[in-house]
Design a protein around this motif. Structure first.
Motif, mmCIF file in Angstrom:
data_model
loop_
_atom_site.group_PDB
_atom_site.id
_atom_site.type_symbol
_atom_site.label_atom_id
_atom_site.label_comp_id
_atom_site.label_asym_id
_atom_site.label_seq_id
_atom_site.Cartn_x
_atom_site.Cartn_y
_atom_site.Cartn_z
ATOM 1 N N ASP A 74 46.842 15.563 -14.397
ATOM 2 C CA ASP A 74 47.441 15.757 -13.059
ATOM 3 C C ASP A 74 46.770 15.503 -11.847
ATOM 4 N N LEU A 75 45.260 15.790 -11.841
ATOM 5 C CA LEU A 75 44.435 15.459 -10.888
ATOM 6 C C LEU A 75 44.251 13.796 -10.776
ATOM 7 N N SER A 76 44.083 13.321 -11.792
ATOM 8 C CA SER A 76 43.982 11.794 -11.784
ATOM 9 C C SER A 76 45.421 11.217 -11.145
ATOM 10 N N THR A 77 46.280 11.773 -11.594
ATOM 11 C CA THR A 77 47.830 11.043 -11.347
ATOM 12 C C THR A 77 47.914 11.560 -9.648
ATOM 13 N N ALA A 78 47.520 12.546 -9.244
ATOM 14 C CA ALA A 78 47.590 12.943 -7.715
ATOM 15 C C ALA A 78 46.635 11.926 -7.084
ATOM 16 N N LEU A 79 45.270 11.648 -7.425
ATOM 17 C CA LEU A 79 44.467 11.036 -6.605
ATOM 18 C C LEU A 79 44.893 9.397 -6.466
ATOM 19 N N ARG A 80 45.763 8.882 -7.520
ATOM 20 C CA ARG A 80 46.388 7.483 -7.603
ATOM 21 C C ARG A 80 47.655 7.665 -6.805
ATOM 22 N N GLY A 81 47.944 8.857 -6.131
ATOM 23 C CA GLY A 81 49.168 8.850 -5.257
ATOM 24 C C GLY A 81 50.588 8.860 -6.119
ATOM 25 N N LYS A 82 50.285 9.178 -7.750
ATOM 26 C CA LYS A 82 51.538 9.027 -8.326
ATOM 27 C C LYS A 82 52.223 10.288 -8.716
ATOM 28 N N LEU A 83 51.553 11.556 -8.063
ATOM 29 C CA LEU A 83 52.122 12.849 -8.785
ATOM 30 C C LEU A 83 53.630 13.003 -8.111
ATOM 31 N N ALA A 84 54.540 13.136 -8.907
ATOM 32 C CA ALA A 84 55.784 13.428 -8.420
ATOM 33 C C ALA A 84 55.850 14.865 -7.683
ATOM 34 N N HIS A 85 56.793 15.210 -6.574
ATOM 35 C CA HIS A 85 57.125 16.477 -6.049
ATOM 36 C C HIS A 85 58.412 16.723 -6.144
#
Ligand code: HEM
Length: 207
Positions: free
Chosen positions: A105-116
């Protein structure tokens, strides 16, 4: 599988959670600001906090605020934990939690791809951060007890490595909590729909 729209509608925060969350925010603000004033009276390290960011005016006043805030933090925190456990929410909201899940989840978030889109559950980084805040506040209360009544809480004092170490533990736990709050506020600003949810308990149709 439920659609995103359906999931968004089901996202909710019960009244007791919202109340304890906001009371906790007030208590933490009081504890940190008055704690900084107490620190300034006898700095543990070679710096002081700016007076304008502190609460209490002088050591005696700051101690009064710190003790008053302590009861709010403690009673409210116990209530939050008990209701979280009794409702089963603690286990459904914060678990499962795994190292692998946090990294993903952290690496997805850092790539700006974590869905909210779906606010009805926390991602693994949020779970870890919130659990950290809960444990850190517990550590602040325990080390604070040692500083407050070090003779009466002798066993706790020894477990923490003595009075001087307890003072350092208290300081670094405070610093980590301030770090958590700073990141927390940035995250809330990035996904403002979560703020509406934490205020009204329900999510609006659009953000
Ligand atoms: C004015 C300051 C604050 C704001 C605007 C704020 C905002 C929020 C929001 C919007 C959420 C919900 C996140 C979501 O549903 O995705 C949340 C949850 C949470 N916040 Fe804060 N917060 C603040 C201060 C604090 C402080 C000081 C702490 C603790 C030191 C804290 C600890 C938590 C925790 C542990 C949760 C998860 C609660 C749960 O689901 O049981 N917050 N906050």
């Amino acid at each position: 599988m439920a659609s995103t729209a359906t999931l968004e509608k089901t996202a909710s925060h019960p009244g007791w959670l919202r109340l304890t969350h906001w009371l906790n925010a007030v208590a933490v603000l009081i504890m940190v600001a008055s704690g900084w004033r107490i620190f300034n009276a006898s700095p543990l390290f070679g710096f002081s906090f700016p007076s304008s960011l502190t609460l209490g005016g002088w050591l005696g006043g700051a101690l009064q605020w710190h003790f008053a805030g302590m009861w709010l933090l403690f009673v409210n925190g116990v209530l939050y934990l008990m209701l979280n456990i009794a409702s089963g929410r603690l286990f459904t909201r914060f678990f499962p939690l795994s190292l692998r899940g946090v990294f993903t989840d952290l690496s997805t978030a850092l790539r700006g791809k974590l869905a909210h889109d779906d606010l009805s559950h926390y991602n693994q980084v949020q779970r870890l951060a919130y659990l950290f805040a809960i444990v850190d506040i517990a550590l602040l209360i325990i080390s604070g007890l040692v500083l407050w009544k070090s003779v009466q809480f002798g066993l706790l004092r020894e477990l923490l490595g003595g009075y001087e170490t307890a003072r350092r533990v208290h300081f670094f736990a405070m610093a980590l909590l301030v770090g958590f709050v700073a990141v927390h506020l940035v995250m809330v600003a990035l996904v403002p729909r979560t703020l509406r949810l934490m205020i009204t308990g329900k999510e609006g149709k659009s953000s």
